[in-house]
Design a protein around this motif. Structure first.
Motif, mmCIF file in Angstrom:
data_model
loop_
_atom_site.group_PDB
_atom_site.id
_atom_site.type_symbol
_atom_site.label_atom_id
_atom_site.label_comp_id
_atom_site.label_asym_id
_atom_site.label_seq_id
_atom_site.Cartn_x
_atom_site.Cartn_y
_atom_site.Cartn_z
ATOM 1 N N LYS A 44 0.858 -1.182 0.000
ATOM 2 C CA LYS A 44 0.000 0.000 0.000
ATOM 3 C C LYS A 44 0.894 1.233 0.000
ATOM 4 N N PRO A 45 0.377 2.411 -0.326
ATOM 5 C CA PRO A 45 1.218 3.609 -0.344
ATOM 6 C C PRO A 45 1.858 3.865 1.013
ATOM 7 N N ALA A 46 3.125 4.235 0.986
ATOM 8 C CA ALA A 46 3.860 4.432 2.239
ATOM 9 C C ALA A 46 3.268 5.554 3.078
ATOM 10 N N GLU A 47 2.697 6.569 2.423
ATOM 11 C CA GLU A 47 2.149 7.683 3.190
ATOM 12 C C GLU A 47 0.942 7.281 4.031
ATOM 13 N N SER A 48 0.429 6.074 3.797
ATOM 14 C CA SER A 48 -0.728 5.610 4.572
ATOM 15 C C SER A 48 -0.330 4.937 5.886
ATOM 16 N N VAL A 49 0.974 4.746 6.113
ATOM 17 C CA VAL A 49 1.413 4.112 7.356
ATOM 18 C C VAL A 49 1.928 5.182 8.314
ATOM 19 N N PRO A 50 1.787 4.970 9.624
ATOM 20 C CA PRO A 50 2.160 6.009 10.604
ATOM 21 C C PRO A 50 3.668 6.208 10.705
ATOM 22 N N ALA A 51 4.033 7.317 11.333
ATOM 23 C CA ALA A 51 5.449 7.691 11.458
ATOM 24 C C ALA A 51 6.240 6.695 12.285
ATOM 25 N N TYR A 52 5.582 5.936 13.169
ATOM 26 C CA TYR A 52 6.311 4.974 14.005
ATOM 27 C C TYR A 52 6.488 3.623 13.320
ATOM 28 N N HIS A 53 6.002 3.454 12.110
ATOM 29 C CA HIS A 53 6.152 2.178 11.398
ATOM 30 C C HIS A 53 7.641 1.921 11.128
ATOM 31 N N PRO A 54 8.103 0.679 11.287
ATOM 32 C CA PRO A 54 9.548 0.395 11.107
ATOM 33 C C PRO A 54 10.065 0.645 9.695
ATOM 34 N N ILE A 55 9.186 0.782 8.697
ATOM 35 C CA ILE A 55 9.651 1.057 7.337
ATOM 36 C C ILE A 55 10.412 2.375 7.265
ATOM 37 N N TRP A 56 10.046 3.330 8.148
ATOM 38 C CA TRP A 56 10.685 4.642 8.084
ATOM 39 C C TRP A 56 12.107 4.607 8.633
ATOM 40 N N GLU A 57 12.345 3.756 9.631
ATOM 41 C CA GLU A 57 13.709 3.582 10.141
ATOM 42 C C GLU A 57 14.607 3.007 9.046
ATOM 43 N N LEU A 58 14.093 2.027 8.310
ATOM 44 C CA LEU A 58 14.847 1.430 7.212
ATOM 45 C C LEU A 58 15.080 2.450 6.099
ATOM 46 N N GLU A 59 14.044 3.219 5.776
ATOM 47 C CA GLU A 59 14.174 4.245 4.736
ATOM 48 C C GLU A 59 15.232 5.270 5.114
ATOM 49 N N ALA A 60 15.193 5.728 6.349
ATOM 50 C CA ALA A 60 16.183 6.708 6.810
ATOM 51 C C ALA A 60 17.594 6.147 6.729
ATOM 52 N N GLU A 61 17.739 4.868 7.013
ATOM 53 C CA GLU A 61 19.068 4.253 6.954
ATOM 54 C C GLU A 61 19.602 4.232 5.524
ATOM 55 N N TYR A 62 18.756 3.858 4.562
ATOM 56 C CA TYR A 62 19.220 3.818 3.171
ATOM 57 C C TYR A 62 19.565 5.215 2.666
ATOM 58 N N ILE A 63 18.754 6.191 3.010
ATOM 59 C CA ILE A 63 19.042 7.565 2.575
ATOM 60 C C ILE A 63 20.340 8.046 3.216
#
Length: 299
Positions: free
Chosen positions: A199-218
């Motif tokens: 599903k679109p990433a913007e639909s998941v909350p800020a505490y979802h672990p996907i954002w930690e992974l995204e921040a790491e890759y960036i």
């Protein structure tokens, strides 16, 4: 007063504007990117109608386009989109089509180089000579400005396709890039996030672990860019970076990865002023195209 046109030629939409600065936009239009003939016809018509209706002539039109592009004036493919994966657009002659249609000189660069110029002229990099603009959205790309000029080199930078450290156990996702699989774009673009989540990433909350992974890759990518290019500032734009909670996570991780090796106060003490969002927001692309036209004409 010299009047300029700008085109943000994106893979999903075109934005065309006429003006001299963000405070002086005389006309603007947006429309979906369809097949080349239809899309470029709409672009030409926008500029032609304005010039006829207002009895005005544009000095030049700048175009910041998705790519890859051929920016070598001595190449037979100069001014064309080249090996793009976007269906129907490979080897589209952007510059020739727009010049022939409008009768106005057209100057082409990558969408990210143009956005970088816009930020350097009016936005978050104003007053700087060496900086980067990275967009993280449908794709990932980077614009590099060196001594006030966009950098091309052999072709032009493709920062979205660098290879990152990819821990297959922690993140078994294979990546979505059709050329490289798990390159930066393949792992961290908007579509990559959606492929992981279903599903679109913007639909998941800020505490979802996907954002930690995204921040790491960036942050891994920024670590490499800082070590190789040493920019005075890094601007992060694009749809994914609308998730503003990513900025503090990225800044902390960049400091961790660099581990005080780059001994500069901008990174050690003022990183919130070093890794920043675009001041022009979602207008960085089209305003950058106008800045590109001004730069090529006025120097």
């Amino acid at each position: 007063m010299e009047l300029y046109g700008g085109v943000e030629a994106g893979g999903t939409k075109f934005v065309c504007a006429i003006g001299t600065s963000p405070e002086d936009i005389r006309a603007e239009v947006r429309f979906p990117t369809t097949e080349p003939r239809e899309t470029l016809a709409k672009t030409v018509e926008f500029f032609r109608q304005y010039m006829v209706k207002n009895n005005a002539r544009l000095t030049a039109i700048g175009v910041g386009s998705f790519g890859p592009l051929d920016l070598n004036p001595s190449s037979p493919n100069f001014g064309k989109i080249t090996t793009t994966p976007k269906s129907g657009w490979a080897f589209t002659p952007l510059v020739q089509t727009l010049q022939d249609g409008t009768g106005v000189p057209v100057f082409l660069d990558t969408d990210v180089n143009a956005a970088a110029l816009g930020e350097g002229t009016w936005g978050a990099a104003k007053g700087l000579k060496d900086y980067m603009y990275i967009t993280i959205g449908t794709g990932i790309g980077g614009g590099l400005i060196i001594n006030g000029m966009p950098h091309h080199g052999l072709v032009h930078p493709e920062m979205g396709h660098i290879r990152l450290i990819h821990d297959q156990k922690a993140d078994p996702f294979v990546g979505i890039c059709p050329f490289h699989g798990d390159c930066f774009e393949g792992l961290a673009s908007g579509p990559a996030l959606q492929a992981r989540l279903g599903k679109p990433a913007e639909s998941v909350p800020a505490y979802h672990p996907i954002w930690e992974l995204e921040a790491e890759y960036i942050a891994l990518a920024l670590n490499d860019f800082i070590c190789v290019v040493s920019p005075q500032r890094i601007i992060l734009g694009g749809g994914v970076m609308q998730q503003t909670h990513l900025f503090p996570m990225i800044r902390v991780k960049v400091q961790q990865f660099l581990n005080r090796y780059i001994f500069a106060s901008q990174i050690l003490e003022r990183i919130d002023e070093y890794i920043v969002p675009p001041a022009l927001g979602n207008r960085a692309g089209v305003m950058g195209a106008i800045a590109l036209a001004k730069l090529r004409v006025e120097g």
